[in-house]
Write a protein that holds these residues in place. Structure first.
Motif, PDB file in Angstrom:
ATOM      1  N   ARG A 150       1.138   4.434  10.159  1.00  0.00           N
ATOM      2  CA  ARG A 150       2.159   5.495  10.166  1.00  0.00           C
ATOM      3  C   ARG A 150       2.930   5.512   8.854  1.00  0.00           C
ATOM      4  N   ALA A 151       3.237   4.331   8.318  1.00  0.00           N
ATOM      5  CA  ALA A 151       3.976   4.262   7.056  1.00  0.00           C
ATOM      6  C   ALA A 151       3.156   4.831   5.902  1.00  0.00           C
ATOM      7  N   ASP A 154       3.296   8.672   6.501  1.00  0.00           N
ATOM      8  CA  ASP A 154       4.666   9.196   6.362  1.00  0.00           C
ATOM      9  C   ASP A 154       5.130   9.177   4.913  1.00  0.00           C
ATOM     10  N   ARG A 155       4.955   8.057   4.247  1.00  0.00           N
ATOM     11  CA  ARG A 155       5.472   7.913   2.887  1.00  0.00           C
ATOM     12  C   ARG A 155       4.729   8.829   1.916  1.00  0.00           C
TER      13      ARG A 155
END
Length: 264
Positions: A150-151, A154-155
């Motif tokens: 997810r990171a 997302d990032r």
């Protein structure tokens, strides 16, 4: 006519695979209990191998939808260029302009933050952008747990929205390998996963003629062509030039998926 909206298919049930896998393990236990390990063990191995296959095969739809080619029979291709922005970006943009070709650049978030002017130039010249993770962990992207996956998404999405002025709608997994946790990360942003149908391994192959030969063998109307920029061998622009010349000779047009030439 097929619009980008009809090709854009983010995961709608990103955790459905978990229920199916849980049911398969229940079946394994039941078989093992009723018949014994000689049947239960092969079923257990098969269920786990299916997860491995779904992760490592770039075009697998086991865990989330994926676009591997454009529909219809028009002599069009979708050029996709991974791993930028890089020192090659300017030369690649000039080549695309010279041939009247469009491409989607699948960009790495950290590299976009380091070269924001290159990202803006891609958009200014009418090309598309896609999310290709935040820092391109090629050795272990396929094995990332949910929070780390997810990171990455997302990032990168935040970095590209900042540098390009709008968030991308397309995503390509690093090395094309998408484990079960990619789908939920994409669903958060309405991202559609894109694979490919023609590749020449230009990230590692320095000979443009060999790359072109591999791509040409797989070339069909609607092909999604995988290319790269910024490879260590430094010959990605030269390779792209050869590919564009051959596309012109074969009367193919390189378009984006929302252009009128993409027909059902």
């Amino acid at each position: 006519m097929r619009s980008e909206a009809s090709l854009h298919r983010p995961p709608r049930r990103p955790w459905a695979w978990l229920w199916v896998f849980a049911a398969s393990q229940g079946l394994v236990v039941a078989v093992w209990w009723a018949i014994g390990w000689r049947w239960g063990l092969p079923l257990l191995l098969a269920s786990h191998l299916a997860v491995v296959w779904g992760t490592l095969r770039p075009g697998s739809r086991l865990f989330s939808p994926v676009l591997s080619r454009l529909p219809g029979g028009a002599r069009t291709v979708w050029l996709t260029i991974d791993d930028g922005p890089s020192a090659d970006t300017g030369a690649i943009l000039d080549l695309l302009d010279a041939h009247g070709a469009k491409a989607t650049f699948f960009l790495v978030g950290a590299r976009a933050l380091a070269r924001p002017d290159a990202v803006r130039e891609i958009v200014r010249r009418g090309h598309g952008i896609g999310n290709h993770s935040f820092d391109h962990p090629s050795a272990w992207f396929w094995a990332l747990p949910p929070a780390a996956m997810r990171a990455q998404v997302d990032r990168a999405q935040a970095a590209l929205a900042t540098t390009a002025g709008a968030p991308p709608r397309w995503f390509r997994a690093v090395v094309g390998m998408a484990n079960p946790f990619v789908g939920p990360a994409l669903a958060r942003h309405g991202l559609t996963r894109v694979a490919w149908s023609a590749r020449g391994f230009d990230a590692v192959e320095p000979d443009p003629d060999r790359v072109l030969a591999r791509i040409e063998r797989q070339l069909r109307p609607g092909a999604i062509v995988l290319l790269h920029e910024g490879a260590r061998h430094g010959r990605n622009p030269e390779t792209l030039a050869r590919v564009l010349q051959r596309l012109d000779a074969l009367d193919y047009r390189a378009v984006l998926p929302d252009e009128p030439d993409v027909r059902a």
